[in-house]
Write an enzyme that holds these catalytic residues in place. Structure first.
Site, PDB file in Angstrom:
ATOM      1  N   ASP A 160     -43.708  63.776  15.614  1.00  0.00           N
ATOM      2  CA  ASP A 160     -44.079  64.686  14.525  1.00  0.00           C
ATOM      3  C   ASP A 160     -45.049  64.030  13.553  1.00  0.00           C
ATOM      4  O   ASP A 160     -45.593  64.705  12.675  1.00  0.00           O
ATOM      5  CB  ASP A 160     -42.827  65.132  13.758  1.00  0.00           C
ATOM      6  CG  ASP A 160     -42.133  66.313  14.409  1.00  0.00           C
ATOM      7  OD1 ASP A 160     -42.744  66.963  15.275  1.00  0.00           O
ATOM      8  OD2 ASP A 160     -40.972  66.588  14.054  1.00  0.00           O
ATOM      9  N   ASP A 216     -39.094  73.653  21.052  1.00  0.00           N
ATOM     10  CA  ASP A 216     -38.624  72.635  20.105  1.00  0.00           C
ATOM     11  C   ASP A 216     -37.105  72.465  20.182  1.00  0.00           C
ATOM     12  O   ASP A 216     -36.390  73.301  20.740  1.00  0.00           O
ATOM     13  CB  ASP A 216     -39.048  73.027  18.687  1.00  0.00           C
ATOM     14  CG  ASP A 216     -39.394  71.820  17.834  1.00  0.00           C
ATOM     15  OD1 ASP A 216     -38.929  70.706  18.147  1.00  0.00           O
ATOM     16  OD2 ASP A 216     -40.126  71.982  16.837  1.00  0.00           O
TER      17      ASP A 216
END
Length: 698
Positions: A501, A444
């Site tokens: 997301d 990430d």
């Protein structure tokens, strides 16, 4: 003296020419030319007239337009000396290497001691042209701007399509009229960014998804970039891509751009999309154990939206067993397993297993996951650090930017240009991978850089390359608050992207549709989110959530304990369907359909042998008319016949009251009919997907 060079693929020709040993110009890029085409004649035919108010001849729109040759548009190169003085090179031909679909052109400015190199390679299997530029200097120089080799844009392109976006809203297409002056995108976030995906599509007038001509560009760089599309007063047009200006922090004697990927299609915008998807599958992504490339892509389960930072081994074992029963084949342990990571304000950078949550380490959980016939993956965010962490307290000088910078998600960025930082991260990750049976990393990147710095991008590339060499069996996903770092540069080092997301199926349908212009299904993660989506506040039926995820690399990202028995059955059945079809779906081309109903966002996934396809018709809004319009297929063989069937007819609503045949049984129709008239769909409410399977009759 006229110099000419030509590169050909199956469908396109790319021709360069120059006079008096100057930098060449691209004098033709488009449909395949006859082998006997005289390139010198082509050069003369390419020349434009001049008139009053102009110079006596047009300054060349070369592959690197030079201000010193009176070019008044955006120059392809802006340089400064080590003392900060502007430099204006004037390059002359040195040599070329021209063989096997590759062309390398070498030029030099003797006075300034600077060499320029332009490289071109054309791929016959993907119809892709890959190009980049390099500089070599005898003395240190500062590179403010260097474009990849510049190509002209067709005057028949009346608009340009580029891409904008935001968190949970990536890959939004922006259509802008092509007109006089400069259209520019500057991405200064230090990563590819949600905001400015580095790409441009130029469709010719009247081009659609499936018909007409289009030109497309993608700059394969994971840092800040600039894109320029310019129309000069004389009508000529140019396109430039390169690293964002002001991102080089040091003087250098060697500099090169990232690769730029160019393609032309005479089969609509979908033709460009097929070229990008095929090139990525065949030449960019290097899956672990390459000899087993055809190993099925596993169904994912990610635990983030089930537990967040609340890790409990027994609860995770229960969740893992339920996920396996639903059909999951890989379990990914997300944020919260390390340091004292009880929320996102602390411990980032402390990559030791939290013994409060995992007193016996990760092994008991991993063993349970393996017993459920799932592989194990883990979340990392190695480039970042929380000020409230042991790492930062010990090494505050390891961060990029100053002490007073604005935090992002309560974190700062580690300076990967520092060897000691890169070594620390390599050692920390190596220790984790060496002592635990980890097959997958979700990598990430949850904030923009405090300042755009190209060395940071080079640093992450070097770290990933080092880890890939040490652990070739480990697969890596690129995630950056979802789709904040997606490009061919990062995908040379990773194997999957987390597209967004947002697990809102409606939003993901739109995001996936935009990304399909560049990304195939095999690298595009798409998960079934929770019933109530925390990023949008919407609630969607499990049918809709499951079928949207089944359109890409499928997974789940919710708490399976929330599912009713009916929901679990539906999700299990859709997952079984995806597993049965995935071997060909993961190698299929995604073709966007020209829907006559703006409420239907539709795609056709066509197998690589073109023997079968699936149409996903996503109803994203209420139609203006009562009954559905026919949905036309594309890229089929006109004189062949296809058996088509509605895969999910069990989802028909009682308000769909007509007697159309596809609601009860399959149909055999010609490719011509399917492409010219289409398929009459059943009526449905919004947030419904119709899945139509087609198979060519031998």
């Amino acid at each position: 003296m006229i110099q000419t060079w030509r590169l050909d693929s199956k469908t396109q020709s790319f021709v360069l020419a120059a006079e008096h040993h100057a930098l060449p110009s691209v004098i033709y890029w488009g449909a395949l030319l006859p082998e006997s085409e005289n390139l010198e004649t082509l050069y003369h035919a390419h020349q434009q007239d001049v008139t009053g108010g102009m110079l006596d001849e047009n300054p060349a729109l070369s592959i690197c337009p030079e201000a010193r040759r009176s070019f008044t548009g955006q120059a392809g190169l802006i340089l400064y000396s080590g003392q900060g003085l502007p430099l204006f090179p004037k390059f002359s031909y040195s040599s070329d290497i021209y063989q096997n679909n590759k062309l390398s052109l070498h030029y030099r400015d003797e006075t300034l001691g600077i060499k320029y190199q332009a490289d071109f390679e054309i791929y016959d299997d993907s119809d892709m042209i890959v190009t980049m530029a390099k500089l070599t200097a005898e003395l240190p120089i500062y590179v403010h701007w260097l474009s990849v080799p510049v190509v002209p844009a067709s005057p028949s392109a009346d608009e340009m399509i580029d891409f904008s976006g935001r968190w949970c809203g990536e890959f939004q297409e922006i259509r802008t009229p092509f007109k006089m002056g400069i259209h520019s995108r500057d991405n200064r976030t230090g990563r590819t960014g949600h905001e400015h995906f580095p790409a441009l599509i130029l469709p010719i007038k009247t081009t659609t998804h499936n018909n007409g001509e289009a030109y497309a560009f993608h700059y394969g760089w994971s840092g800040g970039h600039r894109m320029i599309a310019e129309q000069l007063p004389d009508g000529r047009r140019q396109v430039q891509f390169g690293n964002a200006p002001h991102t080089e922090q040091n003087h250098t004697q060697n500099f090169q751009t990232a690769p730029c990927y160019l393609t032309y299609s005479h089969q609509g915008i979908n033709g460009c999309a097929r070229h990008f998807q095929n090139h990525l599958r065949n030449h960019i992504v290097n899956f672990p154990q390459q000899k087993n490339r055809q190993k099925p892509r596993p169904v994912f389960y990610n635990c983030w939206e089930a537990i967040y930072h609340r890790h409990d081994v027994e609860a995770l074992k229960q969740i893992a067993s339920m996920a396996a029963k639903l059909g999951a084949e890989r379990f990914v342990l997300d944020d919260g397993w390390f340091g004292k990571r009880d929320d996102d304000r602390q411990a980032l950078g402390d990559w030791q297993i939290d013994r409060r949550k995992y007193p016996d380490g990760l092994t008991p959980l991993i063993d349970h996951i393996h017993q459920e016939n799932m592989s194990f993956g883990i979340w990392l965010e190695p480039e970042m650090v929380n000020p409230e962490s042991e790492l930062y307290q010990a090494n505050p000088d390891w961060v990029l930017g100053d002490e007073t910078q604005i935090l992002g998600r309560q974190q700062k960025v580690l300076n990967l240009a520092l060897p000691k930082v890169s070594d620390f991260l390599f050692d920390s990750i190596s220790n984790l991978l060496s002592h635990n049976a980890i097959d997958y990393i979700k990598w990430d990147h949850n904030r923009v850089l405090p300042m755009a710095d190209a060395d940071q991008t080079r640093g992450i590339y070097a770290l990933l390359d080092r880890l890939r060499e040490a652990f070739p069996h480990v697969e890596i996903e690129s995630c950056a608050s979802g789709g904040g770092r997606i490009d061919f540069g990062i995908l040379q080092r990773t194997h999957r992207v987390w597209l967004s997301d947002s697990n809102d199926a409606l939003e993901r349908a739109r995001i996936q549709h935009g990304a399909a212009l560049f990304l195939p299904s095999c690298v595009t993660g798409s998960h079934v989110g929770p019933r109530h989506c925390h990023t949008s506040g919407r609630t969607h039926h499990i049918h809709f959530r499951a079928w949207i995820a089944a359109q890409r690399h499928m997974g789940f990202e919710m708490d399976p304990r929330e599912l009713t028995d009916e929901e679990a059955t539906i999700l299990t059945n859709v997952t079984k369907w995806w597993k049965a079809e995935r071997d060909w779906l993961m190698n299929a081309d995604i073709l966007r359909l020209d829907s006559d109903d703006s409420a239907v966002l539709a795609e056709q996934h066509l197998s690589d042998d073109e023997q079968q396809f699936v149409v996903f018709a996503n109803k994203i809004d209420t139609s203006a008319q009562i009954a559905p319009f026919p949905l036309k297929c594309c890229a089929l063989q006109a004189d062949a016949f296809y058996d088509i069937d509605l895969v999910n007819r069990d989802e028909l609503h009682h308000l769909s009251r007509g007697n159309i045949r596809i609601k009860t049984e399959g149909l055999r129709l010609s490719g011509q009919y399917l492409m010219r008239y289409g398929i009459n769909l059943a009526w449905s409410f919004p947030s419904q997907v119709w899945v139509i399977k087609g198979k060519k009759i031998a």
